[in-house]
Design a protein around this motif. Structure first.
Motif, PDB file in Angstrom:
ATOM      1  N   LEU A  28       0.825  -1.202   0.000  1.00 51.10           N
ATOM      2  CA  LEU A  28       0.000   0.000   0.000  1.00 51.10           C
ATOM      3  C   LEU A  28       0.865   1.260   0.000  1.00 51.10           C
ATOM      4  CD1 LEU A  28      -2.859   1.357   0.482  1.00 51.10           C
ATOM      5  CD2 LEU A  28      -2.235   1.291   2.883  1.00 51.10           C
ATOM      6  N   ARG A  29       1.833   1.300   0.885  1.00 51.34           N
ATOM      7  CA  ARG A  29       2.708   2.478   0.979  1.00 51.34           C
ATOM      8  C   ARG A  29       3.486   2.698  -0.312  1.00 51.34           C
ATOM      9  NH1 ARG A  29       4.412   0.396   6.633  1.00 51.34           N
ATOM     10  NH2 ARG A  29       2.813   1.318   7.943  1.00 51.34           N
ATOM     11  N   THR A  30       3.938   1.612  -0.929  1.00 48.33           N
ATOM     12  CA  THR A  30       4.677   1.724  -2.180  1.00 48.33           C
ATOM     13  C   THR A  30       3.793   2.302  -3.282  1.00 48.33           C
ATOM     14  OG1 THR A  30       6.042  -0.165  -1.566  1.00 48.33           O
ATOM     15  CG2 THR A  30       6.008   0.430  -3.895  1.00 48.33           C
ATOM     16  N   VAL A  55      -5.335   2.975  -6.877  1.00 46.72           N
ATOM     17  CA  VAL A  55      -6.702   2.944  -6.343  1.00 46.72           C
ATOM     18  C   VAL A  55      -7.134   1.495  -6.154  1.00 46.72           C
ATOM     19  CG1 VAL A  55      -9.116   3.356  -6.992  1.00 46.72           C
ATOM     20  CG2 VAL A  55      -7.464   5.192  -7.130  1.00 46.72           C
ATOM     21  N   ALA A  56      -6.782   0.639  -7.118  1.00 48.56           N
ATOM     22  CA  ALA A  56      -7.129  -0.777  -7.002  1.00 48.56           C
ATOM     23  C   ALA A  56      -6.442  -1.393  -5.780  1.00 48.56           C
ATOM     24  CB  ALA A  56      -6.728  -1.519  -8.268  1.00 48.56           C
ATOM     25  N   VAL A  57      -5.188  -1.035  -5.559  1.00 43.34           N
ATOM     26  CA  VAL A  57      -4.450  -1.551  -4.399  1.00 43.34           C
ATOM     27  C   VAL A  57      -5.082  -1.044  -3.107  1.00 43.34           C
ATOM     28  CG1 VAL A  57      -2.234  -1.495  -3.200  1.00 43.34           C
ATOM     29  CG2 VAL A  57      -2.295  -1.799  -5.670  1.00 43.34           C
ATOM     30  N   LEU A  58      -5.391   0.244  -3.063  1.00 40.02           N
ATOM     31  CA  LEU A  58      -6.016   0.826  -1.866  1.00 40.02           C
ATOM     32  C   LEU A  58      -7.342   0.147  -1.534  1.00 40.02           C
ATOM     33  CD1 LEU A  58      -5.325   4.600  -2.363  1.00 40.02           C
ATOM     34  CD2 LEU A  58      -5.212   3.456  -0.176  1.00 40.02           C
ATOM     35  N   ILE A  66      -6.985  -4.051   6.389  1.00 37.50           N
ATOM     36  CA  ILE A  66      -5.612  -3.765   6.790  1.00 37.50           C
ATOM     37  C   ILE A  66      -5.523  -2.282   7.168  1.00 37.50           C
ATOM     38  CG2 ILE A  66      -3.193  -3.834   6.089  1.00 37.50           C
ATOM     39  CD1 ILE A  66      -4.550  -6.588   6.284  1.00 37.50           C
ATOM     40  N   VAL A  67      -6.213  -1.450   6.391  1.00 37.82           N
ATOM     41  CA  VAL A  67      -6.401  -0.042   6.756  1.00 37.82           C
ATOM     42  C   VAL A  67      -7.908   0.223   6.735  1.00 37.82           C
ATOM     43  CG1 VAL A  67      -4.185   0.767   5.870  1.00 37.82           C
ATOM     44  CG2 VAL A  67      -6.188   0.794   4.390  1.00 37.82           C
ATOM     45  N   HIS A  68      -8.339   1.240   7.450  1.00 40.97           N
ATOM     46  CA  HIS A  68      -9.756   1.566   7.519  1.00 40.97           C
ATOM     47  C   HIS A  68     -10.224   2.105   6.172  1.00 40.97           C
ATOM     48  CE1 HIS A  68     -13.501   3.393   8.955  1.00 40.97           C
ATOM     49  NE2 HIS A  68     -13.394   2.561   9.975  1.00 40.97           N
ATOM     50  N   LYS A  69     -11.464   1.819   5.827  1.00 35.55           N
ATOM     51  CA  LYS A  69     -11.998   2.239   4.530  1.00 35.55           C
ATOM     52  C   LYS A  69     -12.014   3.761   4.397  1.00 35.55           C
ATOM     53  CE  LYS A  69     -16.745   2.163   6.126  1.00 35.55           C
ATOM     54  NZ  LYS A  69     -18.128   1.854   5.824  1.00 35.55           N
ATOM     55  N   ASN A  70     -12.198   4.472   5.502  1.00 33.89           N
ATOM     56  CA  ASN A  70     -12.204   5.937   5.432  1.00 33.89           C
ATOM     57  C   ASN A  70     -10.800   6.476   5.173  1.00 33.89           C
ATOM     58  OD1 ASN A  70     -14.892   5.807   5.952  1.00 33.89           O
ATOM     59  ND2 ASN A  70     -14.783   6.677   8.005  1.00 33.89           N
ATOM     60  N   ALA A  72      -8.555   4.917   3.375  1.00 37.47           N
ATOM     61  CA  ALA A  72      -8.344   4.667   1.953  1.00 37.47           C
ATOM     62  C   ALA A  72      -9.058   5.735   1.117  1.00 37.47           C
ATOM     63  CB  ALA A  72      -8.836   3.275   1.589  1.00 37.47           C
ATOM     64  N   ALA A  73     -10.282   6.057   1.486  1.00 31.93           N
ATOM     65  CA  ALA A  73     -11.049   7.065   0.751  1.00 31.93           C
ATOM     66  C   ALA A  73     -10.382   8.439   0.857  1.00 31.93           C
ATOM     67  CB  ALA A  73     -12.476   7.135   1.290  1.00 31.93           C
ATOM     68  N   ARG A  74      -9.907   8.772   2.036  1.00 33.73           N
ATOM     69  CA  ARG A  74      -9.236  10.057   2.249  1.00 33.73           C
ATOM     70  C   ARG A  74      -7.963  10.152   1.410  1.00 33.73           C
ATOM     71  NH1 ARG A  74      -8.756   9.663   7.536  1.00 33.73           N
ATOM     72  NH2 ARG A  74      -6.617   8.908   7.518  1.00 33.73           N
TER      73      ARG A  74
END
Length: 88
Positions: A28-30, A55-58, A66-70, A72-74
């Protein structure tokens, strides 16, 4: 230290899952770094292409919680706004 067979197994499983989650977080970070580098380069079309892949990875990693959906959206919103600002 785990004293029962069940606790030892759960400790092994937890360690394996932690390593897998760490790998996904790194992916994700990459992906985010690649978009930011494209934005820094100033090439809007390249940045949009890299953004679509990230976006697909997020979304995939947010679906796995793994991360919260909000978060990812932010992140998607902020990167998109930065790409749109390149034309101005």
């Amino acid at each position: 230290m785990a004293n029962s067979a069940q606790a030892r197994k759960r400790a092994r499983q937890a360690d394996k899952q932690r390593a897998h989650n760490a790998s996904l977080r790194s992916t994700l970070r990459t992906a985010i770094k690649r978009v930011r580098q494209a934005i820094q380069a100033g090439d809007k079309t390249a940045a949009q292409g890299v953004f679509q892949k990230s976006v697909a990875v997020l979304d995939r990693i947010a679906d796995k919680k793994i991360v919260h959906k909000n978060k990812a959206a932010r992140t998607k919103s902020r990167l998109s706004a930065q790409i749109k600002a390149l034309a101005a």
